[in-house]
Structures are given as C-alpha cells and as structure tokens.
Design a protein around this motif. Structure first.
Motif, PDB file in Angstrom:
ATOM      1  N   ARG A 180      -0.714 -14.309  39.983  1.00 28.05           N
ATOM      2  CA  ARG A 180      -0.540 -13.520  38.746  1.00 28.05           C
ATOM      3  C   ARG A 180      -0.274 -14.778  37.537  1.00 28.05           C
ATOM      4  O   ARG A 180       0.502 -15.679  37.836  1.00 28.05           O
ATOM      5  N   HIS A 181      -1.036 -14.464  36.273  1.00 35.17           N
ATOM      6  CA  HIS A 181      -0.854 -15.252  35.378  1.00 35.17           C
ATOM      7  C   HIS A 181       0.924 -15.290  34.750  1.00 35.17           C
ATOM      8  O   HIS A 181       1.446 -13.967  34.911  1.00 35.17           O
ATOM      9  N   GLY A 182       1.451 -16.185  34.280  1.00 39.44           N
ATOM     10  CA  GLY A 182       2.920 -16.217  34.040  1.00 39.44           C
ATOM     11  C   GLY A 182       3.099 -15.125  32.640  1.00 39.44           C
ATOM     12  O   GLY A 182       4.069 -14.555  32.605  1.00 39.44           O
ATOM     13  N   ALA A 183       2.041 -15.092  31.695  1.00 45.00           N
ATOM     14  CA  ALA A 183       2.100 -14.151  30.661  1.00 45.00           C
ATOM     15  C   ALA A 183       2.260 -12.807  31.190  1.00 45.00           C
ATOM     16  O   ALA A 183       2.777 -11.973  30.732  1.00 45.00           O
ATOM     17  N   GLU A 184       1.298 -12.592  32.139  1.00 42.38           N
ATOM     18  CA  GLU A 184       1.153 -11.489  32.521  1.00 42.38           C
ATOM     19  C   GLU A 184       2.491 -10.817  33.413  1.00 42.38           C
ATOM     20  O   GLU A 184       2.974  -9.486  33.199  1.00 42.38           O
ATOM     21  N   VAL A 185       3.187 -11.788  33.945  1.00 42.76           N
ATOM     22  CA  VAL A 185       4.458 -11.445  34.679  1.00 42.76           C
ATOM     23  C   VAL A 185       5.382 -11.204  33.760  1.00 42.76           C
ATOM     24  O   VAL A 185       6.416  -9.989  33.724  1.00 42.76           O
ATOM     25  N   MET A 186       5.469 -11.940  32.645  1.00 42.11           N
ATOM     26  CA  MET A 186       6.433 -11.725  31.764  1.00 42.11           C
ATOM     27  C   MET A 186       6.249 -10.342  30.923  1.00 42.11           C
ATOM     28  O   MET A 186       7.375  -9.698  30.726  1.00 42.11           O
ATOM     29  N   VAL A 187       5.149 -10.005  30.542  1.00 42.65           N
ATOM     30  CA  VAL A 187       4.979  -8.774  30.013  1.00 42.65           C
ATOM     31  C   VAL A 187       5.088  -7.474  30.835  1.00 42.65           C
ATOM     32  O   VAL A 187       5.955  -6.604  30.208  1.00 42.65           O
TER      33      VAL A 187
END
Lengths: 384, 121
Positions: free
Chosen positions: A77-84
């Motif tokens: 998973r992309h970092g941004a996706e995880v954050m969101v």
C-alpha cells in the motif's frame, strides 16, 4: 432578503502539486478545523488541531524535499493511502462527537430560552389582563354605594357629640345654680350688715340704761353679735368670689361647646368629603401602579422580540451540524475509496469533487467548494 | 379549537424553534424526526398543515411529500418545505410534488407564522 458573505480567494497552486485525494483531505481538514474553531467552546481546540493537521499535510505533500507520494509501504500500500485510511476515520469520528456535543448544547440552550419565552409570555399576558378603569363619577358612585359603611364611621363620632351636648346642658344648669348661690351670698352679706346695726343699737341701749344690772351682759352680747356679723360678711364675700370664678369657667366652657357644636348633617358631609379625598388618592396611586405595569408589559414584549431574534440566530447550529455531518460522512467515504483505489488519477479527483459538489444542500457549501465566489444566501418565503 | 401543525425535521433545535413560533401563534404541534417517523404519525389524526425539512436521514422530505400525496386522508394537507436547500431544481421538484411554499433557512419566525396562517386549512 439576500445576504452576501465575502469568501477569501486561495493562492493558486505552485510547484509540485500533492496527489488529488491528499489535497482534498487536507482541504477538508482545514475546512472542518476552521468550522469547529468558529463554533467555539469545546469544539475550538479540535478545530485548531484539524486546521493545523490539514495545513501540515498539504504543505508536506507540496514540498519536494519530503518523501514522494508514490512511496510504497508495507503490504504494497502507498504511504499516503495508509495515512488516509487510518487518520481520516479518526477525524471523522471526532467531528461526529463534536457535532453531537454541539447539538446537545444547542438543544439545552434552546430549551432554556424556550422556557424563558414561555414565562415571559405568561407574565405579559397576566399584565395585559390586569386593568382597572375609573369612569367619570366613579367616586360619587363609590361613596353612594358605601353609604352604610360611612354611616358606621360617623356613629362613634355622633355619640361623642351627643355626650358633649349633654355636658354643655349640664354646665348651663350649673350656671343657674351659681347665680342662685351668688344671690344667697349677697343676702348673707346683707344679713351681716343688719346684725352689725343690731349690735350697735344694743350697745347704745346698754349705755343708756347706765349702771344697771344687765348693762355688762348687754354689752357683751352686742360685741359678740358684731363679731358674728363680721365673720358672716367675710364668708359671704368669699362665697361670692368663688361663685364669680366658677361662673367665668362655666361661661367659657359653654361658649366653647356652642362654638364647636357640629350638626349631624355637617358631620356626614365632612365624612363624605374625606372619603372622596381618600378614594381620589387611592385611584391616583392605582393609576401610577398601572402605568408601571404597562411599562413592564412593554419591556416584556420587547424582550420576547429579542428572544425571537435569539431563536433566529440559533439556527446557525443546525447549519453547522449539517455541514459537519456531511464533511464527516464524506471523509469516511473518501478514506474507503482511497483504500479501494490506491492508484487514483487526476480525473478521479475531478469526479470526486463533482460528486461532492452535487451533494451539497447549502449555497455556502457550493460557494466554499470553489473558494473564490460570494455566497448569495436567499431567505424568505416562496409560495407555489 | 386550535389547528394542528406537524413539524418534520431531523434537527431537534429546529423543531424547538418552529414549535415555539407556532405555539405562540396559537397552533398545536406534532413532531417527527424524519420522513419515516412522519409517515408513522399519519394515523388518522387531524393535521391542518405540515412543515417539512428536505434533507433528512431514513426518508427525505421530498419522498415523504410524494408519499403524503398518495395518502387519501392527507393528500390535501398543505405542506411547507423549510430547508437549507435552495437549488432551483429541488424547489421545482418540491413544487411538482405538491408543496405549497418553500422557506429557506435561516428563517424569521414571523415569516413562518405568516405562511402557516395563509396556508393552514
């Protein structure tokens, strides 16, 4: 009625643009933060936190020196996706809690104002129903109607006057008796004078008899008789002086009683007059009291209008609640969507934004969506 | 006898504001928290008018309005839409569904009372 609200125009994008969903998430966070800060109270700290977090997220994604958006995290998973997917739901829940707290507080405030308004209405209605009018001739009517009561008031005075009249009559009788006493005193002085004359004649007769056996006795009787006549004359004079004094006192008392004599009719008229004066004073006081009540009534009506205005202004709570609810819902949907579409494109962002815009229910939301227009808020009734 | 107005709104604070304004004007009120709740309260009671929000959970105002117009005993009950929604398309939809007036929030209580006085049967 139309009101216009100026909205700040954001600076155009420069440099490396963040991914569309992050840009949206940051904007949502900033917007929600500003909204909460505006609501104030318990929501203000959360608002400041959200605004700051949103700003940081936006700035972080814009800066070229920070890790790129396309960095892949654990599990592919992309970092941004995880954050969101992890942060946005927390914000969403916080917004829901804040919205519920704001709703509860507003409902309590409204209930309090509602109770106040009810009490005020009751008060002003009571004051409005309380009125006293005095028609011309009302005082005469009142005095006529209360004649028995007024007569009862005069009866005690009447008795006192009757007693006074009886006393004056008794004093007049005393004057007569005193005149008789005066006559008796004069007669006693006259008798004393005759006794002195008899005593003088007796002494002459005793001297004429000369050297007789009864000469000494006759002289002694003449002397004694003269002494008695002197004492009798003195007593008569004293009695006459006393009688004169008493006559003067009785004469004054009788004159005063006659001067102050009040006829029953005169007494009744005086009582009438005093009763009228009392009634007029009472009505004047009542009038002043009613005027005060009217002023309270006016103040109450004015206060009710102000409370109406408060109710009007409280409607902002519903708008805030709606906006927060929509934003929280959108945030949850967005987090789910990002999780399902890690490789979103510019067209996805455009589609998202279009869907958001279509879902808005208020002019403010539509205007703030673009951030560069004036809000035309229409109010009023439109009949079909 | 006082006329009865049903207030349909998911916002408790709004229901209080509307209720207070109408009760002060001499109306009795019945409250419903959304369209579905309102449908449940169409139980034969006499309603002289309905004041209804548009955006509500479970059943929105326009759906409720359409349902109302198919309910025999209530089909002629006048409905005032009281909403933050000001889109012309929505207003047109409301008008077509049988709404008699559209009031955009925030509103003046006196405006609402005037409209209710005018439309109340």
């Amino acid at each position: 009625m139309t009101t216009t609200t100026a909205v700040a125009v954001p600076a155009p994008d420069e440099g490396a643009a963040p991914g569309p969903w992050l840009r949206w998430a940051a904007a949502v966070a900033v917007g929600a933060g500003v909204l909460l800060a505006w609501v104030g109270g318990a929501a203000a700290p959360l608002g400041a936190l959200l605004a700051a977090a949103g700003g940081t997220l936006y700035a972080t994604r814009r800066a070229p020196t920070v890790a790129p958006a396309a960095e892949t995290g654990p599990g592919g998973r992309h970092g941004a996706e995880v954050m969101v997917s992890q942060v946005v739901p927390v914000w969403s829940r916080q917004m829901e809690v804040t919205r519920d707290a704001a709703n509860e507080g507003l409902a309590q405030l409204l209930q309090t104002f509602s109770d106040m308004s009810g009490t005020l209405s009751q008060l002003t209605d009571n004051l409005a129903s309380f009125s006293v009018t005095a028609q011309p001739g009302a005082v005469d009517d009142a005095v006529r109607a209360e004649t028995p009561a007024l007569q009862a008031l005069t009866s005690a005075s009447q008795r006192a006057f009757e007693q006074r009249d009886a006393a004056v009559a008794a004093l007049a009788e005393c004057r007569e008796s005193l005149l008789q006493l005066q006559q008796l005193a004069k007669q006693s002085r006259e008798i004393a004078r005759h006794m002195r004359l008899v005593a003088f004649n007796a002494s002459i007769e005793a001297n004429r008899a000369g050297g007789g056996r009864n000469e000494g006795g006759s002289l002694a009787v003449a002397v004694e008789l003269r002494t008695l006549a002197g004492r009798m004359a003195g007593i008569g004079e004293e009695v006459e002086r006393g009688v004169l004094k008493l006559q003067a006192v009785v004469k004054t008392a009788c004159r005063d009683g006659e001067i102050n004599d009040t006829a029953p009719e005169e007494l009744r008229l005086e009582i009438d007059l005093r009763a009228r004066e009392a009634l007029v004073a009472l009505l004047a006081a009542l009038g002043a009291s009613l005027q005060g009540s009217a002023q309270v009534h006016q103040a109450g009506a004015s206060l009710r209008d102000q409370i109406d205005s408060v109710f009007m202004n409280f409607q902002f709570g519903d708008r805030v609640s709606q906006m927060m609810s929509i934003v929280a819902n959108d945030m949850s949907n967005f987090a789910r969507w990002v999780a399902a579409n890690p490789m979103a494109t510019q067209s996805d962002a455009a589609e998202w934004l279009a869907t958001l815009e279509a879902s808005y229910t208020m002019e403010e939301q539509r205007s703030h969506h673009h951030g560069n227009v004036h809000v035309e808020r229409s109010a009023g009734v439109e009949f079909f | 006898m006082a006329k009865t107005v049903m207030i349909v709104d998911d916002s408790g604070s709004f229901r209080v504001v509307v209720k207070l304004a109408l009760q002060k004007a001499g109306y009795e009120t019945v409250e419903a928290v959304d369209g579905k709740d309102a449908v449940g309260k169409l139980d034969g009671r006499k309603l002289n008018l309905i004041v209804c929000d548009v955006n509500m959970p479970n059943m929105d105002g326009l759906t409720f309005l359409k349902h109302l117009k198919t309910t025999g005993s209530y089909k002629f009950t006048p409905v005032i839409m009281l909403t933050t929604e000001s889109q012309e398309a929505k207003k047109a939809e409301g008008k077509a569904a049988g709404a008699r007036a559209w009031i955009t929030k925030p509103f003046q209580p006196s405006q609402l009372v005037d409209a209710v006085n005018k439309l109340c049967v």
